[in-house]
Design a protein around this motif. Structure first.
Motif, mmCIF file in Angstrom:
data_model
loop_
_atom_site.group_PDB
_atom_site.id
_atom_site.type_symbol
_atom_site.label_atom_id
_atom_site.label_comp_id
_atom_site.label_asym_id
_atom_site.label_seq_id
_atom_site.Cartn_x
_atom_site.Cartn_y
_atom_site.Cartn_z
ATOM 1 N N GLY A 13 45.269 13.407 -108.791
ATOM 2 C CA GLY A 13 46.151 14.473 -108.700
ATOM 3 C C GLY A 13 45.655 15.934 -108.961
ATOM 4 O O GLY A 13 46.340 16.918 -109.074
ATOM 5 N N ARG A 14 44.353 16.104 -109.082
ATOM 6 C CA ARG A 14 43.563 17.091 -109.396
ATOM 7 C C ARG A 14 43.499 17.902 -107.843
ATOM 8 O O ARG A 14 43.675 17.629 -106.962
ATOM 9 C CB ARG A 14 42.178 16.942 -109.928
ATOM 10 C CG ARG A 14 42.112 16.441 -111.143
ATOM 11 C CD ARG A 14 40.743 15.831 -111.585
ATOM 12 N NE ARG A 14 40.410 14.677 -110.578
ATOM 13 C CZ ARG A 14 39.198 14.549 -110.372
ATOM 14 N NH1 ARG A 14 38.153 15.335 -110.811
ATOM 15 N NH2 ARG A 14 38.830 13.363 -109.670
ATOM 16 N N ASP A 15 43.326 19.330 -107.981
ATOM 17 C CA ASP A 15 43.375 20.434 -106.874
ATOM 18 C C ASP A 15 41.742 20.860 -106.868
ATOM 19 O O ASP A 15 41.186 20.584 -107.676
ATOM 20 C CB ASP A 15 44.017 21.723 -107.238
ATOM 21 C CG ASP A 15 45.598 21.408 -107.368
ATOM 22 O OD1 ASP A 15 45.969 20.296 -106.628
ATOM 23 O OD2 ASP A 15 46.353 22.142 -107.883
ATOM 24 N N LYS A 16 41.512 20.966 -105.511
ATOM 25 C CA LYS A 16 40.082 21.296 -104.987
ATOM 26 C C LYS A 16 40.168 22.974 -104.879
ATOM 27 O O LYS A 16 40.934 23.323 -104.367
ATOM 28 C CB LYS A 16 39.728 20.485 -103.794
ATOM 29 C CG LYS A 16 38.385 20.868 -103.329
ATOM 30 C CD LYS A 16 38.159 20.285 -102.009
ATOM 31 C CE LYS A 16 36.728 20.738 -101.303
ATOM 32 N NZ LYS A 16 36.648 20.035 -100.337
ATOM 33 N N ILE A 17 39.124 23.507 -105.376
ATOM 34 C CA ILE A 17 39.046 25.016 -105.322
ATOM 35 C C ILE A 17 38.081 25.293 -104.439
ATOM 36 O O ILE A 17 36.853 24.934 -104.349
ATOM 37 C CB ILE A 17 38.681 25.773 -106.782
ATOM 38 C CG1 ILE A 17 39.522 25.218 -108.229
ATOM 39 C CG2 ILE A 17 38.523 27.135 -106.741
ATOM 40 C CD1 ILE A 17 41.041 25.731 -107.793
#
Length: 65
Positions: A13-17
């Motif tokens: 559930g991590r976001d990509k920057i």
């Protein structure tokens, strides 16, 4: 640099920057008054075509082909 977070479809559930736009570090900067040199129009030749850089009555710049 502007950054935006995008959701990923992974289990963590991590976001990509990701960067929204690249910032040029060595871009040349020239004052418009130096380009126009007292006139209200400048003709730029590029790949055999003429482009006109004009200074409007409202002190805006317009570039047309």
């Amino acid at each position: 640099m502007l950054m935006r977070s995008l959701p990923l479809n992974d289990a963590a559930g991590r976001d990509k920057i990701v960067p929204l736009r690249a910032v040029a570090t060595n871009t040349r900067r020239i004052e418009s008054k130096n380009l126009l040199d007292g006139s209200r129009e400048l003709v730029i030749e590029h790949q055999g075509a003429e482009y006109h850089l004009r200074l409007t009555r409202n002190d805006k710049l317009i570039l047309t082909k």
